[in-house]
Motif scaffolding. Structure first.
Motif, PDB file in Angstrom:
ATOM      1  N   ALA A  33       0.851  -1.189   0.000  1.00  0.00           N
ATOM      2  CA  ALA A  33       0.000   0.000   0.000  1.00  0.00           C
ATOM      3  C   ALA A  33       0.882   1.233   0.000  1.00  0.00           C
ATOM      4  N   VAL A  34       0.437   2.279  -0.714  1.00  0.00           N
ATOM      5  CA  VAL A  34       1.263   3.478  -0.881  1.00  0.00           C
ATOM      6  C   VAL A  34       0.758   4.666  -0.066  1.00  0.00           C
ATOM      7  N   SER A  35      -0.372   4.499   0.611  1.00  0.00           N
ATOM      8  CA  SER A  35      -0.920   5.576   1.428  1.00  0.00           C
ATOM      9  C   SER A  35      -1.772   4.975   2.537  1.00  0.00           C
ATOM     10  N   GLY A  36      -2.191   5.820   3.458  1.00  0.00           N
ATOM     11  CA  GLY A  36      -3.023   5.348   4.548  1.00  0.00           C
ATOM     12  C   GLY A  36      -4.347   4.778   4.069  1.00  0.00           C
ATOM     13  N   GLU A  37      -5.004   5.510   3.170  1.00  0.00           N
ATOM     14  CA  GLU A  37      -6.294   5.053   2.653  1.00  0.00           C
ATOM     15  C   GLU A  37      -6.133   3.770   1.837  1.00  0.00           C
ATOM     16  N   ASP A  38      -5.043   3.704   1.089  1.00  0.00           N
ATOM     17  CA  ASP A  38      -4.756   2.497   0.311  1.00  0.00           C
ATOM     18  C   ASP A  38      -4.567   1.306   1.243  1.00  0.00           C
ATOM     19  N   ALA A  39      -3.918   1.540   2.375  1.00  0.00           N
ATOM     20  CA  ALA A  39      -3.685   0.462   3.344  1.00  0.00           C
ATOM     21  C   ALA A  39      -4.996  -0.107   3.858  1.00  0.00           C
ATOM     22  N   ILE A  40      -5.939   0.769   4.160  1.00  0.00           N
ATOM     23  CA  ILE A  40      -7.237   0.325   4.674  1.00  0.00           C
ATOM     24  C   ILE A  40      -7.945  -0.561   3.648  1.00  0.00           C
ATOM     25  N   GLU A  41      -7.874  -0.160   2.386  1.00  0.00           N
ATOM     26  CA  GLU A  41      -8.503  -0.949   1.317  1.00  0.00           C
ATOM     27  C   GLU A  41      -7.780  -2.274   1.102  1.00  0.00           C
ATOM     28  N   LYS A  42      -6.448  -2.253   1.152  1.00  0.00           N
ATOM     29  CA  LYS A  42      -5.672  -3.460   0.904  1.00  0.00           C
ATOM     30  C   LYS A  42      -5.881  -4.497   2.016  1.00  0.00           C
ATOM     31  N   VAL A  43      -6.087  -4.023   3.235  1.00  0.00           N
ATOM     32  CA  VAL A  43      -6.342  -4.954   4.340  1.00  0.00           C
ATOM     33  C   VAL A  43      -7.624  -5.734   4.078  1.00  0.00           C
ATOM     34  N   LYS A  44      -8.622  -5.059   3.518  1.00  0.00           N
ATOM     35  CA  LYS A  44      -9.889  -5.720   3.216  1.00  0.00           C
ATOM     36  C   LYS A  44      -9.700  -6.844   2.202  1.00  0.00           C
ATOM     37  N   THR A  45      -8.898  -6.575   1.184  1.00  0.00           N
ATOM     38  CA  THR A  45      -8.749  -7.543   0.091  1.00  0.00           C
ATOM     39  C   THR A  45      -7.669  -8.596   0.351  1.00  0.00           C
ATOM     40  N   CYS A  46      -6.596  -8.182   1.034  1.00  0.00           N
ATOM     41  CA  CYS A  46      -5.460  -9.097   1.233  1.00  0.00           C
ATOM     42  C   CYS A  46      -5.545  -9.905   2.527  1.00  0.00           C
ATOM     43  N   GLN A  47      -6.289  -9.383   3.492  1.00  0.00           N
ATOM     44  CA  GLN A  47      -6.456 -10.046   4.788  1.00  0.00           C
ATOM     45  C   GLN A  47      -5.113 -10.511   5.381  1.00  0.00           C
ATOM     46  N   PRO A  48      -4.196  -9.568   5.637  1.00  0.00           N
ATOM     47  CA  PRO A  48      -2.883  -9.934   6.185  1.00  0.00           C
ATOM     48  C   PRO A  48      -2.957 -10.278   7.668  1.00  0.00           C
ATOM     49  N   ASP A  49      -1.962 -10.991   8.134  1.00  0.00           N
ATOM     50  CA  ASP A  49      -1.816 -11.246   9.569  1.00  0.00           C
ATOM     51  C   ASP A  49      -1.113 -10.081  10.247  1.00  0.00           C
ATOM     52  N   VAL A  50      -0.126  -9.519   9.530  1.00  0.00           N
ATOM     53  CA  VAL A  50       0.685  -8.422  10.057  1.00  0.00           C
ATOM     54  C   VAL A  50       0.766  -7.311   9.020  1.00  0.00           C
TER      55      VAL A  50
END
Length: 216
Positions: A33-50
């Motif tokens: 993710a390249v920004s804060g908002e991008d991070a929030i969206e990527k967490v939804k789709t990627c479902q990371p542990d960390v």
């Protein structure tokens, strides 16, 4: 396998980190993710542990995003990796729920081990940040820990733990035996439901049991 999301607005750094992590058998980078908002969206789709989180990013900074993610996904682990060594960033990130805080001058093997540590549910704090917390606490020792679940002696031991003192040093300061110190530390761990001294420090910061440094 630990699923990891890289959050940083610098492509070169992300590429370097990905190359390092790809060499590990138990870590896989599931997204960037390249920004804060991008991070929030990527967490939804990627479902990371960390989530390996930078602080200084466009739109929403890493501290804000950490708070949002920890509220929306309580089980996710956030490890801050930043160039910011200022007290207020460290304290703010921890109080928003960050599971660890490392500086970008940390060696790669330390970052890798930190990812494994937070994935296990434990906590990591960069040594220099612990020293800063210690320095600030020593300047504000008149402010006492307020936690009704702790005895007066346990509060004293807790502040020694925040200062980074060993059991032997705590015993010498409080004029008690090493065995007694171990008993008090064990009780504090149990009451706070933590497993390490780093987790004790993080808990103390999150619950505002230590004074907050003023913004620089």
């Amino acid at each position: 396998m630990i699923k990891l999301l890289l959050v940083d607005d610098h492509a070169v750094l992300r590429d370097g980190l990905r190359n390092i992590f790809e060499l590990e058998d138990d870590i896989t980078v599931v997204g960037e993710a390249v920004s804060g908002e991008d991070a929030i969206e990527k967490v939804k789709t990627c479902q990371p542990d960390v989530v390996l989180m930078d602080i200084n990013m466009p739109k929403k900074n890493g501290v804000e995003v950490t708070g949002i993610l920890k509220k929306q996904y309580p089980g996710i682990k956030v490890l801050v990796l930043t160039m910011h060594s200022h007290d207020e960033f460290f304290m703010a990130a921890i109080r928003e729920g960050a599971d660890g805080y490392l500086l970008k001058d940390a060696p790669s093997n330390q970052v890798i081990e930190a990812i494994r540590t937070v994935a296990r549910g434990e906590s990591v704090i960069h040594p220099s940040m612990t020293k800063k917390l210690l320095s600030f606490h020593q300047q504000n020792q008149q402010e006492q820990v307020q936690d009704s679940s702790l005895t007066e002696r346990e509060r004293e031991v807790l502040m020694c733990l925040v200062e980074g003192l060993s059991n032997k040093e705590i015993a010498e300061r409080l004029f008690i035996s090493d065995k007694t110190v171990k008993i008090h530390v064990s009780k504090i761990f149990k009451k706070f439901d933590v497993k390490s001294r780093s987790q004790v420090v993080i808990y103390a910061v999150q619950k505002q049991l230590v004074p907050m440094p003023p913004a620089n």
